[in-house]
Structures are given as C-alpha cells and as structure tokens.
Design a protein around this motif. Structure first.
Motif, short mmCIF file in Angstrom:
data_model
loop_
_atom_site.label_atom_id
_atom_site.label_comp_id
_atom_site.label_asym_id
_atom_site.label_seq_id
_atom_site.Cartn_x
_atom_site.Cartn_y
_atom_site.Cartn_z
N MET A 252 10.51 -37.52 -51.12
CA MET A 252 10.10 -36.70 -49.99
C MET A 252 8.94 -35.79 -50.40
O MET A 252 8.98 -35.16 -51.45
CB MET A 252 11.27 -35.84 -49.50
N SER A 253 7.87 -35.74 -49.58
CA SER A 253 6.68 -34.97 -49.92
C SER A 253 6.95 -33.47 -49.87
O SER A 253 7.74 -32.98 -49.05
CB SER A 253 5.54 -35.30 -48.95
N GLU A 254 6.28 -32.75 -50.77
CA GLU A 254 6.35 -31.29 -50.74
C GLU A 254 5.61 -30.79 -49.51
O GLU A 254 4.60 -31.37 -49.09
CB GLU A 254 5.72 -30.72 -52.00
N LYS A 255 6.12 -29.70 -48.92
CA LYS A 255 5.49 -29.14 -47.74
C LYS A 255 5.11 -27.68 -47.98
O LYS A 255 5.81 -26.96 -48.68
CB LYS A 255 6.43 -29.23 -46.53
N ALA A 256 3.99 -27.28 -47.38
CA ALA A 256 3.53 -25.90 -47.48
C ALA A 256 2.99 -25.46 -46.13
O ALA A 256 2.50 -26.28 -45.34
CB ALA A 256 2.46 -25.75 -48.55
N LYS B 44 -3.84 -32.20 -53.13
CA LYS B 44 -2.81 -32.48 -54.14
C LYS B 44 -1.71 -33.39 -53.61
O LYS B 44 -0.74 -33.68 -54.32
CB LYS B 44 -2.20 -31.16 -54.63
N GLY B 45 -1.82 -33.81 -52.36
CA GLY B 45 -0.82 -34.67 -51.75
C GLY B 45 0.30 -33.91 -51.07
O GLY B 45 1.29 -34.50 -50.63
N ILE B 46 0.16 -32.59 -50.96
CA ILE B 46 1.16 -31.77 -50.27
C ILE B 46 0.91 -31.85 -48.76
O ILE B 46 -0.24 -31.80 -48.31
CB ILE B 46 1.07 -30.31 -50.75
N ASP C 52 7.18 -13.13 -63.34
CA ASP C 52 6.46 -14.21 -64.02
C ASP C 52 6.80 -15.58 -63.46
O ASP C 52 5.95 -16.47 -63.40
CB ASP C 52 6.78 -14.18 -65.52
N LYS C 53 8.05 -15.77 -63.04
CA LYS C 53 8.45 -17.06 -62.51
C LYS C 53 7.75 -17.37 -61.20
O LYS C 53 7.34 -18.51 -60.96
CB LYS C 53 9.98 -17.09 -62.33
N GLU C 54 7.63 -16.36 -60.34
CA GLU C 54 6.94 -16.58 -59.07
C GLU C 54 5.45 -16.88 -59.30
O GLU C 54 4.87 -17.74 -58.64
CB GLU C 54 7.10 -15.35 -58.16
N ALA C 55 4.85 -16.16 -60.26
CA ALA C 55 3.44 -16.42 -60.58
C ALA C 55 3.26 -17.84 -61.11
O ALA C 55 2.29 -18.53 -60.74
CB ALA C 55 2.95 -15.41 -61.61
N ALA C 56 4.18 -18.28 -61.94
CA ALA C 56 4.10 -19.65 -62.49
C ALA C 56 4.24 -20.70 -61.39
O ALA C 56 3.57 -21.73 -61.41
CB ALA C 56 5.17 -19.85 -63.56
N LYS C 57 5.12 -20.42 -60.42
CA LYS C 57 5.26 -21.34 -59.28
C LYS C 57 3.95 -21.45 -58.50
O LYS C 57 3.53 -22.54 -58.10
CB LYS C 57 6.37 -20.86 -58.35
N ALA C 58 3.31 -20.30 -58.27
CA ALA C 58 2.04 -20.31 -57.54
C ALA C 58 0.96 -21.01 -58.34
O ALA C 58 0.11 -21.72 -57.78
CB ALA C 58 1.63 -18.87 -57.23
N GLN C 59 0.97 -20.82 -59.65
CA GLN C 59 0.01 -21.51 -60.51
C GLN C 59 0.19 -23.02 -60.39
O GLN C 59 -0.79 -23.77 -60.22
CB GLN C 59 0.21 -21.06 -61.96
N ASP C 60 1.42 -23.49 -60.46
CA ASP C 60 1.70 -24.92 -60.32
C ASP C 60 1.32 -25.44 -58.93
O ASP C 60 0.83 -26.56 -58.79
CB ASP C 60 3.19 -25.19 -60.56
N LEU C 61 1.55 -24.61 -57.92
CA LEU C 61 1.26 -25.02 -56.55
C LEU C 61 -0.23 -25.31 -56.35
O LEU C 61 -0.59 -26.32 -55.73
CB LEU C 61 1.71 -23.92 -55.57
N PHE C 62 -1.09 -24.44 -56.89
CA PHE C 62 -2.52 -24.54 -56.59
C PHE C 62 -3.35 -25.25 -57.66
O PHE C 62 -4.47 -25.68 -57.37
CB PHE C 62 -3.11 -23.14 -56.37
N MET C 63 -2.85 -25.36 -58.88
CA MET C 63 -3.66 -25.93 -59.96
C MET C 63 -4.08 -27.35 -59.62
O MET C 63 -3.27 -28.21 -59.28
CB MET C 63 -2.85 -25.92 -61.26
N HIS C 64 -5.39 -27.59 -59.71
CA HIS C 64 -5.94 -28.90 -59.38
C HIS C 64 -7.16 -29.15 -60.26
O HIS C 64 -7.63 -28.25 -60.96
CB HIS C 64 -6.34 -28.93 -57.89
N SER C 65 -7.69 -30.36 -60.21
CA SER C 65 -8.80 -30.73 -61.09
C SER C 65 -10.02 -29.84 -60.88
O SER C 65 -10.78 -29.59 -61.83
CB SER C 65 -9.17 -32.20 -60.86
N TYR C 66 -10.25 -29.35 -59.67
CA TYR C 66 -11.41 -28.50 -59.39
C TYR C 66 -11.01 -27.05 -59.09
O TYR C 66 -11.86 -26.21 -58.79
CB TYR C 66 -12.23 -29.05 -58.22
N PHE C 67 -9.70 -26.76 -59.18
CA PHE C 67 -9.20 -25.43 -58.82
C PHE C 67 -8.27 -24.94 -59.93
O PHE C 67 -7.09 -25.25 -59.95
CB PHE C 67 -8.46 -25.50 -57.48
#
Length: 346
Positions: free
Chosen positions: A1-5, A24-26, A159-174
């Motif tokens: 199931m695809s992630e949704k935002a 990112k396919g979200i 720190d955990k919330e920041a890491a989640k946001a980092q994972d959410l947005f990290m991309h090849s150009y971002f």
C-alpha cells in the motif's frame, strides 16, 4: 500500500513540497479552498498562478475537503501563509491523529500574538510543541519544481520526529539535514525576510553590491542578536536556516520579499506593491512583528527599525539609508550582550 501525505495549502511552496513527495512515489493530496485551482491541478496538472509553465506529477491530487485531504495520510505538511496558519490548523484538528507526522514550512509570525507558527499549530491541535517539525532553508519553489539541487533543514525538539521528516523529504535533488534548535530555525526563517526586503530596496535605489553585501552581513548580525536573546543557538543562524536562506532570499528575483523591496526602492507606494505581487509578502508582516519583539526584548534591530518606518510610517527609503549610515560608531562584534556571549561560552 502506497504511503500517503497531505499538503495544506496549494501556494507556490506548498505545491513545490508536494511535488517532491510525489516524485518519491508518495500519493499526495494537496488541499485548497479554490475550486478552480483544484480543477486545474487535477485536470491539467498545472498551478499556473503560482508556478507558471510547470507540469505537476500525476500522483499529486488536489482536494477542497479537509477530511478527504488527510484521510489515510501518515504525514501532514502545513504551508499556509502566517496569517492563515491558525485557521488551517483549526480546520485540520477534527481529522488529525496522534500518529501523524506534522511538518510546517511557514516563515513568519502570527502578527497579533507574535507567536511562532509551531506554537500556533500546537495550540490548535492540542499537542506538545515538540510534535511539530519546522522545515526551512534556502529553497525557491520555482527551482525545486524544476528538480534543481536544493538543501534544507528540518528542526524539532523531538529527534525522532525530525528524523521522520528527514526520511519523508530526502530525495536525489532534495537533501535534508536535521537540527534540534526549532526556535532558531523558525526565527531565522522569519527574520531573514526583513533583510531581504531591505536588500531589494537597496537594489531599487541603485546602491550596488557594496551596500547590499553590508546589509546582508549586518542583517545577519541583527537577526542573530535578537534570536540568541530569545533563546536560540547562534550556530543555527550560520547554517541553512540562517545565512543560507538569507542569501537566497535577499539576492534572487524569485524572492517576493526582494521584489517588493526593489519596487519600494524605485518609489512604488506600498499598496501598489502589494496589489501587484498577487501573493503574500511575509517580510512586511514580519517587520511589524520584529518592531514589537525588539522593544519587548530591548534589543536593537536598526535595519528592521528603519524598514518599519518606511513601510508603516511613510519614511522615504533614502532617508532610512541615511539614518543607518549615520548611526553612532560601533565595534563589529557587538552582535549580542556580554552576558549572552558568556552564557554560550561557559
């Protein structure tokens, strides 16, 4: 199931961040009150008013119903103008759940209360401020949607919330860094818009690169000084949310704040500037807020003060520059009080 935002709302920056997530396919729902804008995004995959000439990803879907926007979403990104942040958060509250990541990318204050946007959102969602993540840094929406390399910072008390946001947005150009100084990231992102207005005004007056370089340098000292007095880490102002965002906002024609300042420097009245922009110029509201904040903390903000006189008291921009150039002699290192300096070095 695809992630949704869900992204709230469909301005230029909100659309750009939604595009990053969609790339990112979200599956992304972007919320707007504007029915015509909603149809345009869904039928033509464009948002011409805010990002002309850009084709948006097909998995980015616009909706006008808040419940539909956040249904099934694991992340909510609030990118509303500062004046609308409380109303948007209040509309989100009935459909928000504790397991949702909440990120905001609004750079400003609630003008009436002088509260930071993270505070406003946490009040409306009735959650701890540490649950909110701030996204900031040098990032023109016009370049992000073209997939130009961009680097930002996400800041949170958790720190955990920041890491989640980092994972959410990290991309090849971002690229995304984390920072624990949420206060500093928010203050830097808001206050730099004032200096960008001043830089545009300097260019509009035809004062050249020497004047603008000095304005940016002393402006950074000014916003660092007030930020540290308010409790922020001075190193944040030397990072992406500080000097990085200041440079990009104060030197580019993509910047609404720079463009507004440029028009003011050319002699265009403020009401004409605002009507011609067609979008929110956060630096104008922030200048008003900074005037009150500097008085509250008894910290001098000479650049913000002179801009306040220009924007709200009708002072001629040239007179404001003369006032800055004619100030009493200072040492360059007067960035903060001796007490604050000793505190950070103890």
């Amino acid at each position: 199931m695809s992630e949704k935002a869900a992204v709230l709302v469909a301005g230029s920056w909100g659309t750009a961040l939604a595009s990053v997530l969609a790339d990112k396919g979200i599956d992304v729902n972007i919320w707007t009150r504007n029915e015509a804008q909603c149809r345009e995004i869904n039928e033509r995959h464009t948002n011409e008013r805010f990002l002309p000439g850009v084709v948006l990803p097909f998995n980015l879907v616009a909706v006008t119903d808040m419940e539909a926007a956040v249904r099934g979403a694991s992340s909510v990104v609030i990118v509303a103008p500062s004046s609308a942040a409380r109303e948007v958060a209040r509309s989100l509250k009935p459909y928000w759940s504790e397991n949702m990541l909440v990120v905001h990318a609004t750079k400003g204050f609630e003008t009436e209360s002088l509260k930071r946007i993270s505070t406003v959102i946490s009040e409306e969602l009735e959650c701890e401020e540490g649950r909110i993540v701030v996204l900031s840094g040098p990032s023109h929406a016009e370049e992000v949607v073209k997939r130009c390399p961009t680097t930002v910072v996400v800041a949170s008390l958790d720190d955990k919330e920041a890491a989640k946001a980092q994972d959410l947005f990290m991309h090849s150009y971002f690229r995304v860094y984390t920072n624990r100084d949420m206060l500093g990231a928010e203050l830097a992102g808001a206050f730099k818009n004032i200096i960008a207005l001043g830089a545009g005004m300097s260019d509009g007056l035809g004062y050249g690169d020497n004047a603008k370089a000095a304005l940016l340098t002393r402006g950074l000292a000014e916003i660092t000084r007030i930020g540290v007095e308010m409790g922020a880490n001075p190193l944040t102002f030397a990072g992406l949310a500080g000097v990085g965002d200041l440079v990009v906002t104060a030197t580019s024609k993509h910047s609404r704040n720079w463009r507004a300042g440029f028009m003011l420097g050319e002699g265009t009245p403020l009401d004409e500037v605002l009507s011609s922009m067609g979008m929110v110029v956060e630096g104008i509201r922030t200048t008003k807020a900074a005037h009150t904040i500097s008085e509250k903390y008894q910290v001098q903000m000479p650049i913000a003060s002179q801009l306040y006189h220009v924007l709200f008291e009708g002072m001629n921009p040239k007179t404001a520059v003369e006032a800055l150039m004619g100030r009493d002699r200072k040492t360059e290192m007067e960035m903060m009080s001796i007490e604050t300096w000793e505190q950070w070095h103890s």
